[in-house]
Scaffold this motif. Structure first.
Motif, mmCIF file in Angstrom:
data_model
loop_
_atom_site.group_PDB
_atom_site.id
_atom_site.type_symbol
_atom_site.label_atom_id
_atom_site.label_comp_id
_atom_site.label_asym_id
_atom_site.label_seq_id
_atom_site.Cartn_x
_atom_site.Cartn_y
_atom_site.Cartn_z
ATOM 1 N N ARG A 44 0.827 -1.205 0.000
ATOM 2 C CA ARG A 44 0.000 0.000 0.000
ATOM 3 C C ARG A 44 0.863 1.258 0.000
ATOM 4 N NH1 ARG A 44 -3.218 -3.398 3.389
ATOM 5 N NH2 ARG A 44 -2.287 -2.551 5.297
ATOM 6 N N LEU A 45 1.971 1.230 0.729
ATOM 7 C CA LEU A 45 2.874 2.376 0.740
ATOM 8 C C LEU A 45 3.474 2.593 -0.646
ATOM 9 C CD1 LEU A 45 4.485 4.619 2.088
ATOM 10 C CD2 LEU A 45 6.151 2.894 2.833
ATOM 11 N N VAL A 61 9.917 6.364 -9.157
ATOM 12 C CA VAL A 61 9.656 5.257 -10.075
ATOM 13 C C VAL A 61 9.723 3.976 -9.257
ATOM 14 C CG1 VAL A 61 10.409 4.061 -12.165
ATOM 15 C CG2 VAL A 61 10.701 6.547 -11.979
ATOM 16 N N VAL A 62 8.617 3.238 -9.201
ATOM 17 C CA VAL A 62 8.540 2.092 -8.284
ATOM 18 C C VAL A 62 8.555 0.772 -9.043
ATOM 19 C CG1 VAL A 62 7.273 3.503 -6.620
ATOM 20 C CG2 VAL A 62 6.001 2.024 -8.191
ATOM 21 N N LEU A 63 9.155 -0.220 -8.405
ATOM 22 C CA LEU A 63 9.184 -1.591 -8.911
ATOM 23 C C LEU A 63 8.763 -2.529 -7.788
ATOM 24 C CD1 LEU A 63 12.612 -1.762 -10.810
ATOM 25 C CD2 LEU A 63 10.349 -1.404 -11.811
ATOM 26 N N SER A 64 7.812 -3.405 -8.061
ATOM 27 C CA SER A 64 7.401 -4.438 -7.109
ATOM 28 C C SER A 64 8.003 -5.760 -7.567
ATOM 29 C CB SER A 64 5.871 -4.514 -7.056
ATOM 30 O OG SER A 64 5.454 -5.472 -6.107
ATOM 31 N N SER A 173 -0.939 -2.365 -12.504
ATOM 32 C CA SER A 173 -1.737 -2.755 -11.341
ATOM 33 C C SER A 173 -2.199 -4.197 -11.510
ATOM 34 C CB SER A 173 -2.946 -1.831 -11.164
ATOM 35 O OG SER A 173 -3.812 -1.929 -12.277
ATOM 36 N N ALA A 174 -2.373 -4.864 -10.388
ATOM 37 C CA ALA A 174 -2.824 -6.262 -10.395
ATOM 38 C C ALA A 174 -3.381 -6.593 -9.022
ATOM 39 C CB ALA A 174 -1.672 -7.201 -10.744
ATOM 40 N N HIS A 190 -1.610 -4.828 -5.973
ATOM 41 C CA HIS A 190 -0.211 -4.516 -6.261
ATOM 42 C C HIS A 190 -0.121 -3.428 -7.326
ATOM 43 C CE1 HIS A 190 0.493 -8.284 -4.172
ATOM 44 N NE2 HIS A 190 -0.128 -8.960 -5.123
ATOM 45 N N VAL A 191 0.987 -2.694 -7.309
ATOM 46 C CA VAL A 191 1.294 -1.748 -8.381
ATOM 47 C C VAL A 191 2.676 -2.042 -8.927
ATOM 48 C CG1 VAL A 191 -0.169 0.079 -7.425
ATOM 49 C CG2 VAL A 191 2.263 0.009 -6.823
#
Length: 252
Positions: A44-45, A61-64, A173-174, A190-191
């Motif tokens: 969530r963060l 710029v984010v990576l999960s 997103s998923a 998730h993002v």
């Protein structure tokens, strides 16, 4: 009245300066797992960092990156990969943590925190945004089936250090309805989920002009709905030196 006008113009000039100041890209990697009950707050963060962009000087710029060492503990994460576990392991000696854990956030390849530690994460992003980055540009992105082609370039006359170029194909997103394990019975959102990740060359390759590369999206996914992120990283998985992002669209 004159004091009021002075205050107004001072505020206006500050707004103009802020608007004209470009944001510095900062890469935020979250190592997470759907099998980890501590991970949803970090997920969530990450989503909030991506959507709200709360640091005015940074383009976050984010990576999960879903690790696979939770997969034998009650729930198999469909996004997990040993590739991300290996990447997390490689950070350990340089960022001084004893063993991989989730959730973990790594900022610009230079600092790491528990993935829900928002105060330290925001402070670290702000600090990273003060670092000079190599301006990178993604271009010529095209899709043929599940194959994505593009090229990456750097501004002319920019000094290029030794380093590596990486490309990540992300699903913006998923969600997953988790049935068993620590998060059983919950829907997890998730993002910026990394679906394909590879080293595409050396940073100094850009001294010769645009560098072409290809990625392959997993079967059953829609590449045209994804984003492409390319970043430059110093040797031995060091600091991030530049980041570029592009939305993908299928050829007509």
């Amino acid at each position: 009245m004159s004091r009021l006008l002075a205050t107004f113009f001072l505020a206006l000039s500050s707004l103009i300066l802020t608007a004209q100041t470009p944001r510095t890209p900062v890469l935020v990697e979250l190592f997470t797992s759907e099998g980890c009950s501590s991970c949803p707050p970090a997920d969530r963060l990450l989503a909030a960092l991506d959507a709200q962009q709360p640091v005015s000087s940074a383009q976050i710029v984010v990576l999960s990156e879903h690790v696979d060492y939770w997969d034998q503990l009650g729930w198999h994460d469909r996004f997990s990969s040993s590739q991300f576990t290996e990447r997390q392991n490689l950070y350990a000696p340089r960022l001084h943590f004893d063993s991989p854990y989730t959730p973990q956030i790594v900022i610009d390849g230079s600092s790491q925190f528990v993935g829900s530690d928002s105060a330290h994460i925001l402070a670290s992003i702000a600090q990273s945004a003060r670092q000079t980055k190599i301006p990178l540009t993604l271009s010529s992105a095209s899709i043929t089936g599940q194959r994505i082609s593009a090229s990456i370039s750097a501004e002319e006359n920019v000094s290029l250090q030794h380093g590596d170029l990486y490309a990540a194909l992300i699903e913006p997103s998923a969600f997953t309805d988790v049935r068993t394990g620590e998060n059983g019975g919950h829907r997890l959102n998730h993002v910026s989920v990394v679906r394909s990740f590879q080293r595409i060359g050396k940073l100094q390759d850009l001294s010769k002009g645009p560098h072409a590369f290809t990625l392959t999206a997993p079967s059953g996914t829609a590449p045209s709905a994804m984003k492409l992120i390319v970043f430059a990283q110093l040797p031995d998985q060091g600091a991030i030196r530049g980041v570029a992002v592009a939305n993908l669209s299928a050829k007509p």
